[in-house]
Design a protein around this motif. Structure first.
Motif, short mmCIF file in Angstrom:
data_model
loop_
_atom_site.label_atom_id
_atom_site.label_comp_id
_atom_site.label_asym_id
_atom_site.label_seq_id
_atom_site.Cartn_x
_atom_site.Cartn_y
_atom_site.Cartn_z
N SER A 298 30.82 33.67 28.78
CA SER A 298 31.32 33.67 27.41
C SER A 298 32.82 33.94 27.36
O SER A 298 33.57 33.24 26.66
N LEU A 299 33.28 34.94 28.11
CA LEU A 299 34.70 35.28 28.08
C LEU A 299 35.55 34.18 28.71
O LEU A 299 36.65 33.87 28.23
N LYS A 300 35.04 33.56 29.77
CA LYS A 300 35.77 32.44 30.38
C LYS A 300 35.88 31.27 29.39
O LYS A 300 36.93 30.62 29.31
N SER A 301 34.82 31.02 28.65
CA SER A 301 34.81 29.92 27.70
C SER A 301 35.72 30.18 26.51
O SER A 301 36.48 29.30 26.09
N ASN A 302 35.67 31.41 25.99
CA ASN A 302 36.44 31.73 24.78
C ASN A 302 37.92 31.98 25.06
O ASN A 302 38.76 31.72 24.20
N TYR A 303 38.22 32.50 26.26
CA TYR A 303 39.61 32.85 26.60
C TYR A 303 39.95 32.28 27.97
O TYR A 303 40.16 33.02 28.94
N PRO A 304 40.02 30.96 28.10
CA PRO A 304 40.18 30.32 29.40
C PRO A 304 41.49 30.63 30.11
O PRO A 304 41.59 30.48 31.33
N ASN A 305 42.49 31.07 29.36
CA ASN A 305 43.80 31.35 29.97
C ASN A 305 44.04 32.84 30.19
O ASN A 305 45.15 33.25 30.56
N THR A 306 42.99 33.64 29.96
CA THR A 306 43.12 35.10 30.07
C THR A 306 42.35 35.61 31.29
O THR A 306 41.22 35.22 31.53
N LYS A 307 42.99 36.50 32.03
CA LYS A 307 42.32 37.18 33.13
C LYS A 307 41.53 38.34 32.55
O LYS A 307 41.95 38.96 31.57
N VAL A 308 40.37 38.67 33.14
CA VAL A 308 39.50 39.71 32.59
C VAL A 308 39.12 40.71 33.68
O VAL A 308 38.77 40.33 34.80
N LEU A 309 39.19 41.98 33.33
CA LEU A 309 38.62 43.05 34.14
C LEU A 309 37.39 43.56 33.40
O LEU A 309 37.51 44.03 32.26
N LEU A 310 36.24 43.48 34.02
CA LEU A 310 34.99 43.97 33.44
C LEU A 310 34.53 45.16 34.28
O LEU A 310 34.04 44.99 35.40
N THR A 311 34.71 46.37 33.75
CA THR A 311 34.34 47.57 34.49
C THR A 311 32.90 47.96 34.17
O THR A 311 32.48 47.95 33.02
N LEU A 312 32.17 48.33 35.22
CA LEU A 312 30.75 48.61 35.09
C LEU A 312 30.39 50.02 35.55
O LEU A 312 29.26 50.29 35.94
N GLY A 313 31.35 50.93 35.53
CA GLY A 313 31.07 52.31 35.94
C GLY A 313 30.65 52.39 37.40
O GLY A 313 31.31 51.85 38.29
N LYS A 314 29.54 53.05 37.65
CA LYS A 314 29.04 53.23 39.01
C LYS A 314 28.68 51.91 39.68
O LYS A 314 28.58 51.84 40.91
N ALA A 315 28.49 50.85 38.88
CA ALA A 315 28.11 49.55 39.43
C ALA A 315 29.31 48.73 39.89
O ALA A 315 29.14 47.62 40.40
N GLY A 316 30.53 49.25 39.73
CA GLY A 316 31.71 48.55 40.22
C GLY A 316 32.48 47.83 39.13
O GLY A 316 32.37 48.14 37.94
N VAL A 317 33.26 46.83 39.54
CA VAL A 317 34.13 46.12 38.61
C VAL A 317 34.28 44.66 39.02
O VAL A 317 34.34 44.34 40.21
N TRP A 318 34.35 43.78 38.01
CA TRP A 318 34.62 42.36 38.22
C TRP A 318 36.01 42.03 37.70
O TRP A 318 36.40 42.48 36.62
N PHE A 319 36.74 41.24 38.44
CA PHE A 319 37.94 40.57 37.96
C PHE A 319 37.63 39.09 37.95
O PHE A 319 37.12 38.54 38.93
N PHE A 320 37.91 38.42 36.83
CA PHE A 320 37.66 36.98 36.82
C PHE A 320 38.61 36.26 35.87
O PHE A 320 39.15 36.84 34.93
N GLU A 321 38.83 34.99 36.17
CA GLU A 321 39.55 34.06 35.31
C GLU A 321 38.84 32.73 35.43
O GLU A 321 37.74 32.65 36.00
N ALA A 322 39.41 31.69 34.89
CA ALA A 322 38.71 30.41 34.80
C ALA A 322 38.15 29.93 36.13
O ALA A 322 37.02 29.46 36.22
N ASP A 323 38.94 30.06 37.21
CA ASP A 323 38.52 29.48 38.50
C ASP A 323 38.48 30.47 39.65
O ASP A 323 38.56 30.10 40.82
N ASN A 324 38.37 31.76 39.33
CA ASN A 324 38.38 32.77 40.39
C ASN A 324 37.61 34.01 39.97
O ASN A 324 37.65 34.40 38.80
N GLU A 325 36.89 34.61 40.92
CA GLU A 325 36.16 35.86 40.66
C GLU A 325 36.31 36.78 41.87
O GLU A 325 36.31 36.33 43.01
N GLU A 326 36.43 38.08 41.60
CA GLU A 326 36.47 39.09 42.65
C GLU A 326 35.63 40.28 42.18
O GLU A 326 35.70 40.67 41.01
N PHE A 327 34.87 40.87 43.09
CA PHE A 327 34.07 42.06 42.76
C PHE A 327 34.47 43.19 43.70
O PHE A 327 34.75 42.97 44.88
#
Length: 297
Positions: A199-228
Motif C-alpha cells: 500500500s505504501l509503495k503504491s500510494n507514495y512511489p517516490n518516498t522511502k519508508v522505514l517501518l519499525t516493528l519493535g522487537k520484530a525488527g525494521v523494514w526499509f523499502f522503496e519502489a524497487d528495493n527492500e532491506e530488513f
C-alpha cells in the motif's frame, strides 16, 4: 549537511507504577522524574549524539529554559528555539510499568506555537541537500512540508502520534516516511506487514519508508528495493525514546552515505541501548557506546 528539526520539546513527568492506572483508581508511584522529552527534542538529541549537525526549531515556556541548556550540552544547535512568556511548555504524563511498557498523556502547549515567520527564518539558512525532520507533535506541519519542498530540501516525517489529519498532508513530497506498525495500519487500513508495504509503495512511489516493528525488527523499502534488520535482544527497562533514538541514528548514518544495511544495524543498536536505560533524552547513547555495543554482537 544539516538537519532542521521542527519538533516538540516536552517536559516528561515520569511515574514508575506497578500497572497502568485504571478508571476510578488511585495508584501510588514508586518513583518520579521530571526530564527532557518530546519526540522532537529526543530526535534532535539523538542526531547530535550521532555526531550530526542538527538545528532544533521549536518553542518552550520561558520558565523551562533550563531544558534548552540540556539540549545544547548534547550538541543541539538551539538558535531557532523560541521562549514563550505566556504559554506553558508542552509536557507529558508518563506511566512506566515494571515490564517497561509506557502510557503517555500529552499537552501540546508551546509546541503548537510555530509561526510562519518562525518557519521562514529557520529555512532561510538551509542549503540544498539539507534535511527537514518533522513529527506530529507540533502545528504547521503542512506549511513546513510545502516550504521545505519548494526549497528542494529532503524531508523526513514521523507521524507520531498518528491522527486522521496526517492523511490530508502532502505526504507525496516526503523523502522519508518513518512509521511503526500501528501508525502504518492507521495510515493504510491494512493490518499485515506485506499488505502495508504494498500500500505504501503504491500510494507514495517516490518516498522511502522505514517501518519499525519493535522487537520484530525494521523494514526499509522503496519502489524497487527492500532491506530488513532484526532487532537486538536486550533487557528492556524503558522503551520511551527507542523510536526517536532509532530515527536520529539512522538519519545520521544515512546522511553520512552509509549503506542501508549499515544504517539500519547502527540505528537498531542505538535503539537497543536506549531501552536499557530509564527516561527519554537521558537514555540516548553516544556514538562510542553504540560502536562498543556492536563490537560485542
Amino acid at each position: 549537511m544539516a538537519v532542521f528539526n521542527f519538533g516538540s520539546i516536552n517536559i516528561d513527568h515520569v511515574y514508575s507504577v506497578p500497572h497502568f492506572v485504571q478508571p476510578g483508581e488511585t495508584l501510588s508511584s514508586s518513583s518520579y522524574q521530571s526530564i527532557l522529552g518530546g519526540k522532537g527534542a529526543n530526535q534532535s538529541v539523538a542526531l547530535a549524539k550521532a555526531n550530526n549537525n542538527v538545528f532544533h526549531v521549536g518553542a518552550i515556556g520561558s520558565s523551562d529554559s533550563g531544558f534548552i541548556e540540556q539540549m545544547k550540552e548534547a550538541g543541539v544547535n538551539c538558535e531557532f528555539i523560541r521562549e514563550m512568556s505566556d504559554v506553558a511548555s508542552g509536557h507529558a504524563i508518563i506511566q512506566v510499568t515494571p515490564d517497561a511498557e509506557n502510557n503517555i498523556i500529552l499537552f501540546g502547549g508551546a509546541n503548537q506555537c510555530i509561526s510562519d515567520d518562525h518557519i521562514a527564518s529557520a529555512l532561510a539558512t538551509a542549503k540544498p541537500n539539507d534535511w527537514v525532520l518533522l513529527q506530529n507533535e507540533t502545528n504547521a506541519i503542512d506549511k513546513i512540508i510545502t516550504e521545505a519542498h519548494k526549497r528542494q530540501l529532503h524531508i523526513a516525517f514521523n507521524p507520531a502520534p498518528m491522527t486522521e489529519s496526517v492523511k490530508q498532508l502532502p505526504l507525496d513530497k516526503l523523502t522519508l516516511l518513518v512509521v511503526n506498525e500501528v501508525e502504518a495500519e492507521q495510515l493504510t487500513g491494512e493490518n499485515d506487514v506485506e499488505a502495508i508495504k504494498r500500500s505504501l509503495k503504491s500510494n507514495y512511489p517516490n518516498t522511502k519508508v522505514l517501518l519499525t516493528l519493535g522487537k520484530a525488527g525494521v523494514w526499509f523499502f522503496e519502489a524497487d528495493n527492500e532491506e530488513f534488520c532484526a532487532a537486538f535482544k536486550v533487557k528492556a527497562v524503558d522503551t520511551t525514546a527507542a523510536g526517536d533514538t532509532f530515527i536520529g541514528f539512522f538519519l545520521a548514518a544515512y546522511q553520512a552515505n552509509k549503506s542501508i544495511a549499515e544504517a539500519l544495524k547502527y540505528a537498531c543498536a542505538a535503539s537497543a541501548l536506549a531501552v536499557m536505560k530509564a527516561g527519554a533524552a537521558p537514555s540516548i547513547p553516544s556514538v562510542d557506546e553504540v560502536i562498543a555495543f556492536l563490537q560485542t554482537q
